[in-house]
Motif scaffolding. Structure first.
Motif, short mmCIF file in Angstrom:
data_model
loop_
_atom_site.label_atom_id
_atom_site.label_comp_id
_atom_site.label_asym_id
_atom_site.label_seq_id
_atom_site.Cartn_x
_atom_site.Cartn_y
_atom_site.Cartn_z
N SER A 144 0.83 -1.21 0.00
CA SER A 144 0.00 0.00 0.00
C SER A 144 0.86 1.26 0.00
O SER A 144 0.56 2.23 -0.71
CB SER A 144 -0.93 0.00 1.22
OG SER A 144 -1.86 -1.07 1.15
N ILE A 145 1.93 1.24 0.78
CA ILE A 145 2.86 2.37 0.77
C ILE A 145 3.53 2.47 -0.60
O ILE A 145 3.70 3.57 -1.15
CB ILE A 145 3.93 2.21 1.86
CG1 ILE A 145 3.28 2.03 3.23
CG2 ILE A 145 4.88 3.40 1.88
CD1 ILE A 145 4.24 1.64 4.34
N ILE A 171 8.77 9.60 8.99
CA ILE A 171 7.32 9.49 9.07
C ILE A 171 6.94 8.55 10.23
O ILE A 171 7.61 7.54 10.46
CB ILE A 171 6.75 8.97 7.74
CG1 ILE A 171 6.80 10.07 6.67
CG2 ILE A 171 5.32 8.47 7.90
CD1 ILE A 171 6.42 9.59 5.28
N ASP A 172 5.87 8.89 10.93
CA ASP A 172 5.37 8.06 12.04
C ASP A 172 4.44 6.98 11.47
O ASP A 172 3.29 7.25 11.15
CB ASP A 172 4.63 8.94 13.05
CG ASP A 172 4.19 8.16 14.27
OD1 ASP A 172 4.34 6.92 14.29
OD2 ASP A 172 3.68 8.80 15.22
N PHE A 176 -0.71 5.18 10.59
CA PHE A 176 -1.54 4.44 9.63
C PHE A 176 -1.45 2.92 9.82
O PHE A 176 -1.99 2.16 9.02
CB PHE A 176 -1.21 4.82 8.18
CG PHE A 176 0.25 4.69 7.81
CD1 PHE A 176 0.75 3.49 7.33
CD2 PHE A 176 1.11 5.77 7.92
CE1 PHE A 176 2.09 3.36 6.98
CE2 PHE A 176 2.45 5.65 7.58
CZ PHE A 176 2.94 4.44 7.10
N VAL A 177 -0.77 2.49 10.87
CA VAL A 177 -0.72 1.07 11.24
C VAL A 177 -1.06 0.95 12.72
O VAL A 177 -0.42 1.59 13.56
CB VAL A 177 0.67 0.45 10.96
CG1 VAL A 177 0.70 -1.01 11.42
CG2 VAL A 177 1.03 0.56 9.49
N LEU A 190 -2.84 6.80 5.56
CA LEU A 190 -1.50 6.86 5.00
C LEU A 190 -1.26 8.21 4.32
O LEU A 190 -0.25 8.88 4.56
CB LEU A 190 -1.29 5.72 4.00
CG LEU A 190 -0.03 5.80 3.13
CD1 LEU A 190 1.22 5.72 3.99
CD2 LEU A 190 -0.04 4.69 2.07
N ILE A 191 -2.18 8.60 3.46
CA ILE A 191 -2.03 9.85 2.71
C ILE A 191 -1.99 11.05 3.65
O ILE A 191 -1.14 11.95 3.50
CB ILE A 191 -3.17 9.99 1.68
CG1 ILE A 191 -3.00 8.94 0.57
CG2 ILE A 191 -3.19 11.40 1.08
CD1 ILE A 191 -4.19 8.84 -0.36
N ASP A 192 -2.88 11.07 4.63
CA ASP A 192 -2.89 12.19 5.58
C ASP A 192 -1.56 12.28 6.34
O ASP A 192 -1.02 13.37 6.55
CB ASP A 192 -4.03 12.02 6.58
CG ASP A 192 -5.39 12.34 5.98
OD1 ASP A 192 -5.41 12.95 4.88
OD2 ASP A 192 -6.41 11.97 6.58
#
Length: 294
Positions: A144-145, A171-172, A176-177, A190-192
């Motif tokens: 997905s990334i 990135i944290d 998103f996980v 993820l996008i946000d």
């Protein structure tokens, strides 16, 4: 600062080191590559030089070749070149079999070897049947990334996914996980996270709605080994060890430590099966020069 290290400067340093013309040189992108290849070079014949990025690797090797220096080869990550159908023919510069060296490490038994050292078997078995299942789960997240990174690559959206300097803030991934279940929270999250990443100094010429539409329309029938970035994988493994699967005190584990452990654990049994190894040995045979010790 690594940004101040130019290809010309590195090439000139190599010439100074090899005044007696007795050494060959392996030019690599970064520190993890150096750690990995240092196990496999024949040190009496070969030195490793870090060029800090794939473009610098290419430029250094070309600079040396133009000046008549024939004892240097470069190794760079394949990145999205295979997926995008790019033909690469930049002299004695060889690509990783998969997206990067880290995906080569992860795709071998090195994956379980490294995790075993953290006493994860009991907790891992409570959520996944095996190391293979756990690896497949992580691959789904990294895919997905990878979709977002591929879209960024193809459309030149100028989205940044990592800091400009090695010690910068990353990135944290926990945004998103889910840290308890290691479930992917979704493309929106993820996008946000990526768009709000504080390292986005340059203006991004895309918004969330467009990225979601791009992901929806992207052909997902893509080889995961060429799509997935190994650094994302290492971040997820570090997150899992800190928050999820380790029985040890793993709170201080970072992705750079994990990358180093994988690079050290991946041995010649696996390396000898790769196309990269075959290409280097082929170059040795054609030139009569020595790089590897195996």
């Amino acid at each position: 600062m690594t940004g101040d290290i130019t290809a010309n400067r590195i090439a000139n340093a190599i010439r100074m080191k090899d005044k007696n013309k007795t050494k060959n040189f392996l030019i690599v992108e970064g520190i993890t590559d150096q750690v990995f290849f240092n196990k496999f070079i024949e040190k009496s014949y070969c030195d490793i030089e870090i060029a800090f990025g794939n473009l610098n690797v290419i430029a250094v090797v070309q600079n040396l070749a133009t000046g008549g220096f024939s004892g240097a080869i470069g190794i760079i990550d394949s990145d999205f070149r295979v997926i995008n159908g790019e033909i690469f023919g930049e002299g004695p510069i060889f690509l990783s079999d998969f997206h990067d060296l880290e995906i080569m490490f992860i795709s071998s038994d090195t994956f379980s070897d490294v995790l075993n050292a953290y006493n994860v078997e009991q907790k891992l078995a409570s959520q996944w049947k095996s190391y293979i299942d756990f690896r497949m789960h992580l691959f789904e997240i990294v895919k997905s990334i990878g979709h977002l990174k591929l879209i960024n690559n193809r459309n030149n959206y100028k989205i940044k996914f990592k800091p400009d300097v090695p010690d910068g803030k990353y990135i944290d991934y926990s945004k998103f996980v889910d840290i308890k279940s290691l479930a992917y929270l979704g493309d929106k999250e993820l996008i946000d996270t990526v768009l709000k990443y504080e390292n986005q100094q340059a203006k991004i010429n895309v918004d969330r709605k467009t990225l979601l539409e791009d992901i929806k329309n992207l052909d997902k029938n893509i080889d995961k080994y060429h799509l997935c970035n190994g650094h994302d994988f290492m971040q997820l493994i570090a997150l899992a060890l800190r928050k999820n699967i380790s029985n040890l005190n793993s709170n201080a584990i970072g992705h750079k430590q994990i990358e180093r452990e994988f690079a050290l654990a991946y041995d010649s049994r696996f390396f000898k099966t790769t196309n990269l190894y075959s290409k280097i040995k082929g170059w040795e045979q054609n030139t009569g020069k020595i790089i590897l010790n195996c």
